[in-house]
Design a protein around this motif. Structure first.
Motif, PDB file in Angstrom:
ATOM      1  N   ASN A  89      -9.562 -30.225  -9.809  1.00 26.66           N
ATOM      2  CA  ASN A  89      -8.812 -29.511  -8.645  1.00 26.66           C
ATOM      3  C   ASN A  89      -9.030 -27.942  -8.978  1.00 26.66           C
ATOM      4  N   ASN A  90     -10.203 -27.392  -8.535  1.00 26.51           N
ATOM      5  CA  ASN A  90     -10.256 -25.974  -8.741  1.00 26.51           C
ATOM      6  C   ASN A  90     -10.235 -24.953  -7.695  1.00 26.51           C
TER       7      ASN A  90
ATOM      8  N   ASP B 297      -4.059 -22.823  -3.154  1.00 25.89           N
ATOM      9  CA  ASP B 297      -4.131 -22.798  -4.512  1.00 25.89           C
ATOM     10  C   ASP B 297      -3.014 -23.767  -5.187  1.00 25.89           C
ATOM     11  N   GLN B 298      -1.956 -24.200  -4.176  1.00 29.14           N
ATOM     12  CA  GLN B 298      -0.901 -24.928  -4.531  1.00 29.14           C
ATOM     13  C   GLN B 298      -1.115 -26.362  -4.328  1.00 29.14           C
TER      14      GLN B 298
ATOM     15  N   SER C 132      -3.034 -27.751  -2.580  1.00 34.07           N
ATOM     16  CA  SER C 132      -4.475 -28.591  -2.632  1.00 34.07           C
ATOM     17  C   SER C 132      -4.417 -29.350  -3.961  1.00 34.07           C
ATOM     18  N   VAL C 133      -3.650 -28.967  -5.089  1.00 32.60           N
ATOM     19  CA  VAL C 133      -3.641 -29.496  -6.315  1.00 32.60           C
ATOM     20  C   VAL C 133      -2.686 -30.738  -5.955  1.00 32.60           C
TER      21      VAL C 133
ATOM     22  N   ASN D 151      -6.768 -29.389 -13.657  1.00 31.55           N
ATOM     23  CA  ASN D 151      -6.585 -28.289 -12.516  1.00 31.55           C
ATOM     24  C   ASN D 151      -6.796 -26.970 -12.942  1.00 31.55           C
TER      25      ASN D 151
ATOM     26  N   LYS E 128      -0.093 -20.417  -8.980  1.00 30.87           N
ATOM     27  CA  LYS E 128      -0.593 -20.690 -10.381  1.00 30.87           C
ATOM     28  C   LYS E 128       0.621 -21.175 -11.248  1.00 30.87           C
TER      29      LYS E 128
ATOM     30  N   VAL F 114       1.087 -25.063 -10.197  1.00 24.26           N
ATOM     31  CA  VAL F 114      -0.176 -25.571 -10.778  1.00 24.26           C
ATOM     32  C   VAL F 114       0.139 -26.138 -12.200  1.00 24.26           C
TER      33      VAL F 114
ATOM     34  N   THR G 263       0.788 -30.015 -13.244  1.00 27.86           N
ATOM     35  CA  THR G 263       0.240 -30.590 -14.330  1.00 27.86           C
ATOM     36  C   THR G 263       1.024 -31.350 -15.192  1.00 27.86           C
TER      37      THR G 263
ATOM     38  N   ALA H 259      -4.903 -28.929 -17.590  1.00 25.51           N
ATOM     39  CA  ALA H 259      -5.214 -27.773 -16.734  1.00 25.51           C
ATOM     40  C   ALA H 259      -5.821 -26.689 -17.668  1.00 25.51           C
TER      41      ALA H 259
END
Length: 252
Positions: free
Chosen positions: A90-91, A115-116, A118-119, A141, A161, A164, A168, A184
């Motif tokens: 998940n980049n 960024d968030q 989508s993870v 991630n 982030k 994320v 994780t 991650a």
């Protein structure tokens, strides 16, 4: 080169450029078959061609990772095309430097959604598929150094982030019973096409925050990502690995 990931099928979002492209090449080098996913469909197709030249299978898929239904379709495509799903990187991410006072809700939400959210979508739909298939898979991630420290002009990016990193940890805890692992990476300042938009003074200011005073090449992050998908990294679970040339260690 050792084919540690031969027979594995891994989705890479944001795979058309930067860290994503280099991760595709690194994973392919270890024998993995790939779905190269990106909003930039032509870029994804070009990377898929590069990957196939390394002797593995690869397909491109256009996706807007901020849309739950598109990430679900991406996962379905991987399973339908390859018959399984072993991992997901998940980049994909975006950023825009903007002060908190200038940041309107639309700007805030754009970064949060890509960024968030989508993870979460990747973990949710990817893990559902793995559990259904009985696969003990791996998620990696892309977090950031800015998930651990604040930066001016990055209120939304910092928030995303940080989330994320938390997702994780939480994802690793919740999915452990199914044999699914979550980790991650937290990159520092990376030499990507986005960095090329900055002038030399700005680039030097960022690079100076690394111990070596150099920007980090994306393949350095990609090599860590590829390692995290292998059995050699099986004890790394719920952790975020800093690939930051000492930034977090010496920032404070």
């Amino acid at each position: 080169m050792e084919q540690e990931l031969k027979g594995q099928v891994i989705i890479v979002t944001g795979g058309a450029s930067g860290i994503g492209r280099e991760a595709c090449l690194a994973l392919a080098g270890k024998g993995a078959d790939l779905v190269v996913a990106d909003f930039n469909e032509e870029g994804a197709k070009a990377v898929a061609e590069e990957v196939r030249a390394l002797g593995v299978k690869a397909e491109a898929f256009k996706v807007d990772v901020s849309k739950a239904e598109q990430v679900e379709a991406l996962v379905d495509f991987a399973v339908t095309t390859f018959g399984t799903l072993s991992g997901m990187f998940n980049n994909a991410g975006v950023s825009k430097v903007q002060s908190l006072l200038e940041m309107e809700p639309a700007s805030y939400l754009k970064v949060i959604e890509v960024d968030q959210h989508s993870v979460y979508y990747g973990l949710h739909y990817g893990a559902r598929a793995m559990v259904k298939l009985g696969v003990k898979g791996v998620f990696v991630n892309t977090a950031s150094i800015y998930g651990s420290v604040a930066a001016r002009g990055s209120f939304n990016y910092n928030a995303a982030k940080s989330a994320v990193i938390a997702m994780t940890r939480s994802g690793a805890l919740e999915l452990a019973e199914f044999g699914i692992r979550v980790a991650a990476v937290a990159p520092g300042f990376i030499e990507t096409p986005m960095m090329g938009q900055l002038d030399e003074t700005a680039r030097a200011a960022l690079a100076s925050q690394h111990v070596t005073h150099r920007l980090i090449q994306p393949e350095k992050v990609a090599s860590v990502v590829a390692f995290l998908f292998t059995d050699a990294a099986s004890a790394i679970n719920g952790s975020t690995v800093a690939v930051d040339d000492g930034f977090l260690a010496f920032k404070v």
